[in-house]
Design a protein around this motif. Structure first.
Motif, PDB file in Angstrom:
ATOM      1  N   THR A   6     -28.461 -20.131  20.302  1.00 49.62           N
ATOM      2  CA  THR A   6     -28.093 -20.406  18.915  1.00 49.62           C
ATOM      3  C   THR A   6     -27.169 -19.345  18.333  1.00 49.62           C
ATOM      4  O   THR A   6     -26.818 -19.418  17.156  1.00 49.62           O
ATOM      5  N   THR A   7     -26.793 -18.349  19.140  1.00 51.24           N
ATOM      6  CA  THR A   7     -25.901 -17.295  18.665  1.00 51.24           C
ATOM      7  C   THR A   7     -24.777 -17.084  19.668  1.00 51.24           C
ATOM      8  O   THR A   7     -24.823 -17.581  20.796  1.00 51.24           O
ATOM      9  N   SER A   9     -20.676 -16.992  21.094  1.00 53.64           N
ATOM     10  CA  SER A   9     -19.595 -17.971  21.248  1.00 53.64           C
ATOM     11  C   SER A   9     -20.135 -19.304  21.750  1.00 53.64           C
ATOM     12  O   SER A   9     -20.827 -19.363  22.777  1.00 53.64           O
ATOM     13  N   VAL A  10     -19.810 -20.379  21.042  1.00 55.28           N
ATOM     14  CA  VAL A  10     -20.248 -21.711  21.448  1.00 55.28           C
ATOM     15  C   VAL A  10     -19.647 -22.073  22.806  1.00 55.28           C
ATOM     16  O   VAL A  10     -20.339 -22.563  23.714  1.00 55.28           O
ATOM     17  N   ASN A  13     -21.290 -20.171  25.627  1.00 50.64           N
ATOM     18  CA  ASN A  13     -22.613 -20.713  25.925  1.00 50.64           C
ATOM     19  C   ASN A  13     -22.517 -21.996  26.754  1.00 50.64           C
ATOM     20  O   ASN A  13     -23.312 -22.216  27.674  1.00 50.64           O
ATOM     21  N   ASN A 300     -29.900 -25.454  18.702  1.00 49.83           N
ATOM     22  CA  ASN A 300     -29.206 -25.181  17.448  1.00 49.83           C
ATOM     23  C   ASN A 300     -29.736 -26.028  16.297  1.00 49.83           C
ATOM     24  O   ASN A 300     -29.849 -25.554  15.159  1.00 49.83           O
ATOM     25  N   LYS A 305     -28.937 -25.122  12.713  1.00 45.35           N
ATOM     26  CA  LYS A 305     -27.499 -24.853  12.820  1.00 45.35           C
ATOM     27  C   LYS A 305     -26.769 -26.098  13.322  1.00 45.35           C
ATOM     28  O   LYS A 305     -26.273 -26.158  14.449  1.00 45.35           O
ATOM     29  N   ARG A 307     -23.916 -27.303  12.408  1.00 47.91           N
ATOM     30  CA  ARG A 307     -22.483 -27.112  12.618  1.00 47.91           C
ATOM     31  C   ARG A 307     -22.199 -26.620  14.040  1.00 47.91           C
ATOM     32  O   ARG A 307     -21.241 -27.049  14.679  1.00 47.91           O
ATOM     33  N   ARG A 308     -23.031 -25.712  14.540  1.00 46.90           N
ATOM     34  CA  ARG A 308     -22.862 -25.233  15.913  1.00 46.90           C
ATOM     35  C   ARG A 308     -23.122 -26.346  16.931  1.00 46.90           C
ATOM     36  O   ARG A 308     -22.483 -26.412  17.984  1.00 46.90           O
ATOM     37  N   GLU A 311     -19.980 -28.276  17.129  1.00 47.14           N
ATOM     38  CA  GLU A 311     -18.978 -27.552  17.900  1.00 47.14           C
ATOM     39  C   GLU A 311     -19.246 -27.685  19.395  1.00 47.14           C
ATOM     40  O   GLU A 311     -18.318 -27.808  20.200  1.00 47.14           O
ATOM     41  N   THR A 312     -20.503 -27.669  19.763  1.00 51.18           N
ATOM     42  CA  THR A 312     -20.876 -27.866  21.164  1.00 51.18           C
ATOM     43  C   THR A 312     -20.394 -29.225  21.653  1.00 51.18           C
ATOM     44  O   THR A 312     -19.836 -29.349  22.754  1.00 51.18           O
ATOM     45  N   TYR A 315     -16.351 -29.165  21.978  1.00 51.80           N
ATOM     46  CA  TYR A 315     -15.850 -28.459  23.156  1.00 51.80           C
ATOM     47  C   TYR A 315     -16.197 -29.202  24.451  1.00 51.80           C
ATOM     48  O   TYR A 315     -15.390 -29.253  25.395  1.00 51.80           O
TER      49      TYR A 315
END
Length: 446
Positions: A6-7, A9-10, A13, A300, A305, A307-308, A311-312, A315
């Motif tokens: 959960t922390t 760079s997406v 990770n 996440n 989270k 938003r993360r 993003e996952t 990408y």
């Protein structure tokens, strides 16, 4: 053994989680393909067809187990993301109890239905006895197949994709060695291929349990955690069952395609069976992205989270689509030589090359909708994954393959294209569903 996703760079990770999964899935597909490759070196087309049909049925069963186990990955991932070790332990224990009970019941039912299943597949007469022998032995090993996959799902939910890679490496090496022993030395044919697969899975489970006992899980798991709890099992099944059903329907669709090919004769049956194995290799990256989005997204979302998690997804789609374009271009140039790795039969090579050239476009579309499916699972909305797949199967994939089979009896190319178009429909449905659930008024967490 837990890893916080959960922390940081997406993108980093995604890469560090997906690479071990990619390698483990490669090894898992490799030991599945090993049966078909090795049997082709020592036996005739009849045995090759028996193993290709039998392994396709086993692949269907395995992906359904993996789909159901996705409920475990997501529930454990959400608990890990929420920093709740008690809930993590409960999900772990209840998953073990649930899946072991189901696997024993399933093995018994499948053993009774082995011959009817082979008959329903319209298996060519020359391959019936070999297919029955292959499936009977594999069905006995269902509890071990289930155990391996549930152990892997637990590790991935905790953010650890490396340990399952080690377990499947053991199974892969064991299967190849045992295949050469049973098929090449003892000349047991399809039964030998099944023995190699089943025994290698058993060895892998034993190694994984020994590994867990030595390394521990970083959790305080007690006997109480294995006691069935309706709420825990209900949540696991609520998330996993739609994925299991979805994967089952996808595989049924492919089995229908196999039946259609079987009705066209032994050559087309062998060609389609070989290409299905090749596609398993080509789908390595899309499958890795599905598991990655599910695990990272679940942690996440559990941590609040969202938003993360998005993003996952973003990408992962970029990686999967880019890979699909690249591999499609390569395969279009070398389709026949690739099929030739699995059989020396010239007619099978030609037919397989035709089917592969049409099918390979699915690498692009499937990669995209796999990522969306992973995201929907992480949200606990796995019903959306079921929706887009059932629409694609019922409206395009099955009717398209049947029609092209009737209209083009001399080539498998249109059948391959029809299969890929089914995934394109899935992508369209996924995009629409994502836009609907992502409306600002429905977002409650950033």
């Amino acid at each position: 053994m837990e890893r916080d996703l959960t922390t940081g760079s997406v993108f980093r990770n995604i890469v560090f989680f997906s690479l071990p999964y990619l390698l483990s899935y490669f090894l898992q597909v490799l030991y599945g393909v090993a049966d078909l490759f090795i049997i082709g070196q020592f036996e005739g087309v009849e045995s090759t067809t028996a193993v290709s049909i039998g392994s396709q049925i086993m692949h269907m069963l395995t992906v359904m187990i993996v789909g159901l186990a996705m409920g475990t990955t997501v529930c454990i991932g959400q608990a890990v993301g929420a920093k709740n070790p008690k809930e993590t332990a409960l999900n772990l224990g209840n998953s073990a109890t649930l899946f072991m009970t189901l696997s024993i019941l399933l093995a018994g039912v499948l053993l009774i239905l082995a011959k009817p299943i082979v008959s329903a597949m319209s298996t060519p007469a020359e391959a019936v006895s070999g297919t029955v022998a292959y499936l009977t032995i594999c069905f006995i090993g269902v509890p071990f197949i289930t155990a391996y996959n549930i152990i892997s799902s637990i590790f991935r939910g905790m953010g650890d994709s490396k340990s399952p890679m080690y377990f499947v490496a053991v199974a892969c090496v064991g299967n190849i060695l045992l295949d050469y022993l049973f098929i090449g030395f003892f000349r047991l044919g399809p039964a030998g291929a099944a023995l190699g697969t089943t025994l290698s899975q058993t060895i892998s489970v034993i190694v994984s349990l020994a590994y867990i006992g030595k390394r521990k899980m970083g959790l305080s798991v007690s006997k109480r955690d294995f006691k069935p709890q309706k709420a825990i099992m209900g949540k696991i099944l609520k998330i996993g069952f739609p994925i299991c059903l979805q994967d089952g329907l996808i595989q049924i669709a492919f089995l229908i395609i196999t039946i259609i090919a079987n009705m066209r004769g032994l050559t087309d049956a062998a060609a389609v069976g070989i290409v299905e194995k090749i596609i398993c290799f080509l789908f390595l990256t899309p499958s890795a992205m599905l598991s990655t989005v599910s695990a990272l997204g679940a942690q996440n979302i559990g941590a609040g989270k969202l938003r993360r998690a998005k993003e996952t997804l973003r990408y992962s789609i970029m990686i999967a689509a880019g890979y699909g374009v690249a591999v499609s271009g390569v395969i279009l140039c070398i389709a026949e030589p690739v099929v030739g790795w699995f059989t020396p039969d010239a007619s099978v090579i030609v037919a397989g090359g035709q089917y592969l050239r049409g099918y390979v476009w699915d690498c692009i579309f499937a990669g995209i909708h796999f990522c969306f499916s992973g995201y929907f699972c992480a949200l606990g909305k796995s019903g959306l994954s079921f929706l887009h797949n059932i629409v694609a199967i019922s409206l395009v994939r099955v009717p398209g393959v049947y029609l092209t089979s009737q209209l083009f009896p001399d080539t498998l190319l249109p059948m391959g294209i029809a299969t890929a178009l089914g995934s394109l429909v899935s992508v369209i449905v996924c995009v629409v569903a994502y836009l609907v659930i992502s409306r600002p008024r429905q977002e409650t967490r950033a």
